[in-house]
Structures are given as structure tokens and as C-alpha cells.
Design a protein around this motif. Structure first.
Motif, PDB file in Angstrom:
ATOM      1  N   ASP A   1      54.164  -6.625  14.454  1.00  0.00           N
ATOM      2  CA  ASP A   1      54.670  -7.359  15.608  1.00  0.00           C
ATOM      3  C   ASP A   1      54.668  -6.374  16.769  1.00  0.00           C
ATOM      4  OD1 ASP A   1      56.082  -8.624  17.608  1.00  0.00           O
ATOM      5  OD2 ASP A   1      57.651  -9.365  16.293  1.00  0.00           O
TER       6      ASP A   1
ATOM      7  N   ARG B   1      55.453  -6.539  19.815  1.00  0.00           N
ATOM      8  CA  ARG B   1      56.603  -6.547  20.729  1.00  0.00           C
ATOM      9  C   ARG B   1      57.737  -5.682  20.192  1.00  0.00           C
ATOM     10  NH1 ARG B   1      55.245 -12.440  20.709  1.00  0.00           N
ATOM     11  NH2 ARG B   1      56.297 -12.206  18.731  1.00  0.00           N
ATOM     12  N   GLN B   2      57.878  -5.642  18.862  1.00  0.00           N
ATOM     13  CA  GLN B   2      58.977  -4.882  18.268  1.00  0.00           C
ATOM     14  C   GLN B   2      58.497  -3.615  17.578  1.00  0.00           C
ATOM     15  OE1 GLN B   2      61.370  -7.333  15.718  1.00  0.00           O
ATOM     16  NE2 GLN B   2      61.269  -9.064  17.097  1.00  0.00           N
ATOM     17  N   ASP B   3      57.169  -3.432  17.464  1.00  0.00           N
ATOM     18  CA  ASP B   3      56.572  -2.276  16.803  1.00  0.00           C
ATOM     19  C   ASP B   3      57.058  -2.132  15.361  1.00  0.00           C
ATOM     20  OD1 ASP B   3      54.738  -0.160  16.809  1.00  0.00           O
ATOM     21  OD2 ASP B   3      56.328   1.302  17.151  1.00  0.00           O
ATOM     22  N   VAL B   4      57.072  -3.268  14.639  1.00  0.00           N
ATOM     23  CA  VAL B   4      57.465  -3.291  13.230  1.00  0.00           C
ATOM     24  C   VAL B   4      56.522  -4.217  12.468  1.00  0.00           C
ATOM     25  CG1 VAL B   4      59.913  -2.827  13.675  1.00  0.00           C
ATOM     26  CG2 VAL B   4      59.095  -5.185  13.598  1.00  0.00           C
TER      27      VAL B   4
ATOM     28  N   LEU C   1      61.206  -1.103  10.080  1.00  0.00           N
ATOM     29  CA  LEU C   1      61.040   0.196  10.736  1.00  0.00           C
ATOM     30  C   LEU C   1      60.608   1.266   9.750  1.00  0.00           C
ATOM     31  CD1 LEU C   1      64.035   0.221  13.240  1.00  0.00           C
ATOM     32  CD2 LEU C   1      61.612   0.063  13.771  1.00  0.00           C
TER      33      LEU C   1
ATOM     34  N   LYS D   1      56.966   0.827   8.872  1.00  0.00           N
ATOM     35  CA  LYS D   1      56.086   1.283   9.958  1.00  0.00           C
ATOM     36  C   LYS D   1      55.894   2.798   9.918  1.00  0.00           C
ATOM     37  CE  LYS D   1      53.910   0.223  13.815  1.00  0.00           C
ATOM     38  NZ  LYS D   1      52.769  -0.637  13.887  1.00  0.00           N
TER      39      LYS D   1
END
Length: 187
Positions: A50, A52-55, A74, A77
Motif C-alpha cells: 500500500d 500510501r502507508q508504505d506497508v 511494518l 515491510k
């Protein structure tokens, strides 16, 4: 029937589905179901990034209960560099491996081992495909290659769906623009 034949049959089904699946979600569901069945797994889950959330968030899963708690997005990632380096990660004992979280939840869900592969598109990791097994297991090179190929199909499906979505959006914008121009003309 050998595993090799099962892998071949799986790819035949997926190839047919590529042209007939109505939505990207249907195709991703078919990929995780196919991975589970062809590899005698307990379950499978496909996570997508995603931006937008960097996850990573789960987009399709098969064989897992609705309340199963995945590793936090998180933390998932953070191990992308390892996926990029090797192309896959193996957790032979998912209930005790320090790289994973929620060992008790995995045990309760009946998960013993996990094989994860990166979903790559244009040399970018856009997600992860994970196969969960009910018994501790070492994965063969052929199984890793097969799961990577399924992940590649998932990546192509995502890329194709995003491209179609962009094309539809652009066509809609063009239609609105031409309608606005035509309505302002005094014939």
C-alpha cells in the motif's frame, strides 16, 4: 499424479483464468487457492504494498480463519531486502522463528512452516505471496520456483488491472472534457 503434473495443471488453469476472470480479486483468490492445493499447503495469502502507508496488506487468502493475525505490516515491510536478495524466505518453524511475530496465533491456526516469495513487477517488490503448511517442512527448489511463478502471475494480474483502471479513468476524463467542450460551442 506427480507434483510436477499438479504444477503444470495449475498453470493451465491460471492461464485460462487470466482471460476469463472478471476482476483482479477473483484472479488473486485463484492464485492463493492454487498455491495451497498444488503444494499441499495449509493456506496461502497474497499481500500487496500500500504505497500510501508504505506497508503490505493482505489482498487474497485461502485456508486461513478470518481472525488470523498476520505479522504486522511494518515488520513485513522491513524484510523486503531479504526477499529481493534471495527471492524467497523460508521459515521452517514458524511457531518459534524470531523473525516472525504471533507464534501462539500461528500454532493455534495450525501453521508450522512458511514459504514467502516476493511479487515483483518491473524489478519492484509490490507484494508477497506466502504459503503456510500444517507440518514443518523443507521446501524443494521446484516448490520455490513454482511459488515464484505464481507470484509472478499475481504481479502481472495486478499490473494489468492497474493499467486497465488507468485507461478507464483517462477515457472517462476525455469523455467529460469533450462533453464540456461540445456543450460550450455555439453552433
Amino acid at each position: 499424479m506427480t507434483k510436477k503434473q499438479d504444477f503444470f495443471e495449475t498453470f493451465c488453469r491460471l492461464s485460462q483464468a487470466f482471460g476469463t476472470a472478471a476482476t483482479m480479486e477473483e484472479l488473486l483468490e485463484l492464485i492463493v487457492q492454487s498455491a495451497t492445493e498444488a503444494m499441499n499447503g495449509r493456506a496461502a495469502c497474497l499481500f500487496l504494498a500500500d504505497p500510501r502507508q508504505d506497508v503490505f496488506v493482505p489482498k487474497a487468502q485461502y485456508g486461513l480463519s478470518d481472525n488470523y493475525l498476520h505479522t504486522s505490516p511494518l515488520k513485513a515491510k522491513k524484510i523486503v531486502p531479504a526477499w529481493k536478495k534471495r527471492g524467497h524466505l523460508v521459515f521452517e518453524d514458524a511457531t518459534a522463528d524470531p523473525r516472525l511475530e504471533h507464534h501462539d496465533k500461528k500454532k493455534a491456526e495450525g501453521i508450522a512452516s512458511i514459504l514467502t516469495v516476493a511479487v515483483m513487477v518491473d524489478n519492484r517488490c509490490i507484494g508477497v505471496l506466502s504459503l503456510y503448511t500444517a507440518e514443518k517442512r523443507k521446501f524443494s527448489k521446484q516448490e520455490v520456483v513454482f511459488l515464484k511463478a505464481l507470484a509472478g502471475n499475481g504481479g502481472m494480474a495486478v499490473k494489468r488491472a492497474r493499467l486497465l483502471e488507468r485507461m478507464q479513468k483517462n477515457a472517462q476524463l476525455f469523455l467529460e472534457l469533450t462533453t464540456a467542450i461540445n456543450s460550450s460551442l455555439d453552433i
